[in-house]
Design an enzyme around this catalytic site. Structure first.
Site, PDB file in Angstrom:
ATOM      1  CD  GLU A   1     111.410   6.499  -5.980  1.00 32.42           C
ATOM      2  OE1 GLU A   1     112.016   5.591  -6.591  1.00 32.42           O
ATOM      3  OE2 GLU A   1     111.885   7.096  -5.009  1.00 32.42           O
TER       4      GLU A   1
ATOM      5  CG  ASN B   1     117.003  11.108  -9.512  1.00 32.18           C
ATOM      6  OD1 ASN B   1     117.754  11.815  -8.843  1.00 32.18           O
ATOM      7  ND2 ASN B   1     116.588   9.923  -9.113  1.00 32.18           N
TER       8      ASN B   1
ATOM      9  NE  ARG C   1     122.472   4.856   1.609  1.00 29.53           N
ATOM     10  CZ  ARG C   1     121.323   5.284   1.098  1.00 29.53           C
ATOM     11  NH1 ARG C   1     120.335   5.637   1.882  1.00 29.53           N
ATOM     12  NH2 ARG C   1     121.173   5.386  -0.206  1.00 29.53           N
TER      13      ARG C   1
ATOM     14  CG  HIS D   1     113.228   5.710   0.031  1.00 29.16           C
ATOM     15  ND1 HIS D   1     113.737   4.748   0.868  1.00 29.16           N
ATOM     16  CD2 HIS D   1     114.105   5.835  -0.985  1.00 29.16           C
ATOM     17  CE1 HIS D   1     114.895   4.313   0.390  1.00 29.16           C
ATOM     18  NE2 HIS D   1     115.130   4.970  -0.750  1.00 29.16           N
TER      19      HIS D   1
ATOM     20  NE  ARG E   1     114.770  10.938  -5.505  1.00 35.84           N
ATOM     21  CZ  ARG E   1     115.741  10.099  -5.146  1.00 35.84           C
ATOM     22  NH1 ARG E   1     116.704   9.804  -5.997  1.00 35.84           N
ATOM     23  NH2 ARG E   1     115.738   9.566  -3.953  1.00 35.84           N
TER      24      ARG E   1
END
Ligand code: AMP
Length: 390
Positions: free
Chosen positions: A372, A8, A230, A170, A82
């Site tokens: 993940e 990733n 965020r 996600h 990813r």
């Protein structure tokens, strides 16, 4: 089954995990601050010991070489990457020139993420030219959303010519935890589930019979619920207002909405929920309001997700906050008074384990630690090696 390396790659970091077929542990590590004098790599050795190595001014390729030395006692059969934005790609893909071109072509949709993901792909292609490599997209799971969920109410050519629409992110996590909860509930990939992925980034998702029907993130990961730094949803005219009244340019506004807002912005203290809960307990009013806004906006989003589902079987909490904070889960359940939800207090007090936390009188409520990397490894096995995945 085979050994799979999962990568990733961010703009200045690389996370890796080696998923081993014969062991119940993983070798993983994180290289950070790449391209700066503070570049370093830390992780777990095969003897389950921690290591930290300073890397000088290492770039991605050099950091990957160091990481690969750390796992060199194991052979691996394929690499899964990813990739944040896959545009309208619906599945993971075996990497070839066409895939790389496709990722490049949609880089304008994820200018911070996709180019960094490509750096990782190019580096491992150089290091392991003979290994099959696969891209797994964060957006792919949401490609089953109907157009009523993914279209913005904008002039149609913005979607048709420029691909401006909601994509969602996600996806690997939403897919993994919804499949896992439905399996544990004895109804694998059946029924209606509302997932709350609550990490530093947060999103909700409506899953029906194993398919995403709606999600809170949109064209970019900024849309939706309140996150660590965020803002989530704001009035779209805010950009105009800030520019006209404060003289901020687009880069500054983008920075504030992505990096200085959310829990951090509201509290003025931290983006870490643990810090905020502790501060609120000690009477910090700003931490309290940050928690209240986070919870209320999250519950509103989960209620909105119920509109996508023909039937509601249960809620699923995951991500660092969702997995670990019974306190936040309880507040969210209180903020959803019309769904007949009821917690089992003892089960809700547990942390970081797969557990059903409702009392059996209403819709199910599950905590499912996300995986993940495991899901990326499984998709990689399936695409690269043709192995059946259960
Ligand atoms: P993630 O991005 O999934 O690793 O989640 C990171 C976030 O999880 C951190 O920023 C914390 O806010 C949150 N977190 C982790 N443990 C706890 C906890 N025990 N209580 C509340 N929040 C937590």
């Amino acid at each position: 089954m085979s050994n799979i390396l999962v990568i990733n790659c961010g703009s200045s970091s690389i996370k890796y995990a080696l998923i081993l077929q014969d062991y119940d542990y993983r070798l993983y590590g994180l290289a950070e601050n790449l391209g700066t004098p503070q570049a370093r790599i830390s992780g777990i050795t095969k003897d389950k010991e921690k290591f930290v190595v300073e890397l000088g001014l290492a770039d991605h390729e050099q950091a990957l070489s160091v990481a690969m030395q750390r796992i060199s006692h194991f052979k691996f059969d394929a690499i899964g990457h990813r990739v944040v934005h896959g545009g309208t790609m619906t599945h993971a893909r075996l990497i070839d020139d066409q895939v790389i071109e496709d990722i490049q072509n949609i880089s304008n949709l994820a200018p911070l993420h996709n180019p960094a993901n490509l750096i990782g792909i190019n580096a491992t292609m150089k290091l392991y030219p003979d290994l099959p490599q696969v891209t797994v997209f964060d957006t792919a799971f949401h490609q089953t959303m109907p157009n009523k969920a993914y279209l913005y109410a904008l002039p149609r050519e913005l979607h048709q010519q420029y691909g401006i629409r909601r994509y969602g992110f996600h996806g690997t996590s939403h897919a993994y935890v919804s499949e896992r909860a439905s399996t544990l509930a004895g109804q694998k990939n059946q029924g209606g589930w509302i997932v709350a992925h609550l990490g530093n980034g947060c999103s909700t998702c409506a899953v029906w019979n194993g398919q995403s029907l709606d999600t809170s993130m949109g064209l970019t990961p900024l849309e939706g619920v309140v996150m660590g730094t965020r803002s989530g949803d704001v009035d779209p005219s805010l950009h105009y207002f800030l520019n006209i009244n404060l003289g901020w340019d687009l880069a500054k506004i983008d920075q504030v909405l992505n990096k200085d807002s959310g829990l951090l912005g509201l509290s003025g203290l931290s983006n870490d929920m643990r810090t905020l809960v502790e501060a609120a307990e000690h009477g910090n009013a700003d931490a309290q309001i940050a928690i209240d806004v986070f919870v209320y906006r999250l519950a509103k989003s989960m209620a909105a997700m119920s509109c996508a589902l023909p039937q509601l079987d249960g809620l699923i909490f995951t991500g660092g906050i969702g997995e670990n904070s019974g306190f936040i889960r309880e507040k969210v359940i209180w903020a959803l008074p019309h769904f007949g939800l009821s917690l089992n207090a003892e089960n809700n007090a547990t942390r970081a384990q797969e557990i059903r936390i409702d009392d059996g009188t209403g819709p199910q409520i599950w905590v499912i630690p996300t995986d993940e990397e495991g899901r990326i490894a499984n998709e990689t096995r399936h695409i690269a090696l043709g192995e059946a995945v259960d």
